[in-house]
Scaffold this active site. Structure first.
Site, short mmCIF file in Angstrom:
data_model
loop_
_atom_site.label_atom_id
_atom_site.label_comp_id
_atom_site.label_asym_id
_atom_site.label_seq_id
_atom_site.Cartn_x
_atom_site.Cartn_y
_atom_site.Cartn_z
N ASP A 33 -49.76 -78.18 76.35
CA ASP A 33 -49.26 -77.53 75.07
C ASP A 33 -50.29 -76.97 74.47
O ASP A 33 -51.44 -76.69 75.10
CB ASP A 33 -48.64 -78.53 74.32
CG ASP A 33 -49.57 -79.86 73.93
OD1 ASP A 33 -50.68 -79.69 74.32
OD2 ASP A 33 -49.05 -81.17 73.92
N TYR A 34 -50.47 -76.63 73.09
CA TYR A 34 -51.40 -76.04 72.40
C TYR A 34 -52.56 -76.93 72.37
O TYR A 34 -53.70 -76.55 72.03
CB TYR A 34 -50.97 -75.52 71.06
CG TYR A 34 -50.16 -74.34 71.26
CD1 TYR A 34 -50.49 -73.26 71.32
CD2 TYR A 34 -48.72 -74.66 70.85
CE1 TYR A 34 -49.54 -72.21 71.79
CE2 TYR A 34 -47.85 -73.75 70.83
CZ TYR A 34 -48.12 -72.10 71.20
OH TYR A 34 -47.17 -71.14 71.40
#
Length: 158
Positions: A33-34
């Site tokens: 994810d980020y």
């Protein structure tokens, strides 16, 4: 173990003496994810890759099952996340087949550090053989799959 069958652990790449198939992975940017932590769907993809590679190591190509008109959909999945994996880390996806219950194929999983110091995930996945032409669950495992599961049981399940 019968004398007529070789021990799986001696003949199959990636299978430990305890019967766990080991599939190494490295966390790539697209797995995260980020925040750089592995996205939950990446774990599921790795488990499927390990399962397909495990069957291949036993001499059964998934494409051969599909050619026979058989698919193996997931009918149950449980996951316990113990600690996060992050971008750039490596891990071992370990899987083994539980004793057969009818046509249900129940797989156990562990994802751990290569040095086995850290446990990242444990999981159970249940598959059933599905007849692609009728759209129904098969009453019996295809012979190729049944032979593989019997070989596994004879060598690793006590």
């Amino acid at each position: 173990m019968s004398n007529s069958q070789p021990a799986i652990s001696l003949t199959i790449s990636g299978v430990s003496a305890s019967g766990w198939f080991e599939y190494p992975v490295r966390v790539q940017p697209h797995h995260t994810d980020y925040a750089g932590i592995v996205w939950h769907g990446s774990y599921i993809a790795w488990m499927e890759e390990a399962r397909v590679e495990y069957l291949r190591s036993l001499g059964l190509e998934y494409a051969d099952l599909v050619a026979l008109g058989c698919d193996l959909p997931v009918v149950e999945l449980s996951i316990r996340y113990h600690r996060p994996l992050k971008m750039g880390m490596t891990a071992l996806v370990k899987t083994c087949l539980a004793p057969l219950q009818g046509v249900r194929l129940e797989w156990d999983y562990k994802i751990e550090s290569p040095d086995r110091q850290y446990l990242y995930l444990t999981s159970k996945v249940t598959l059933v053989p599905f007849d692609r032409s009728t759209g129904r669950i098969m009453r019996r495992l295809p012979p190729q799959l049944k032979d593989i599961t019997k070989l596994w049981s004879d060598n690793f399940i006590t």
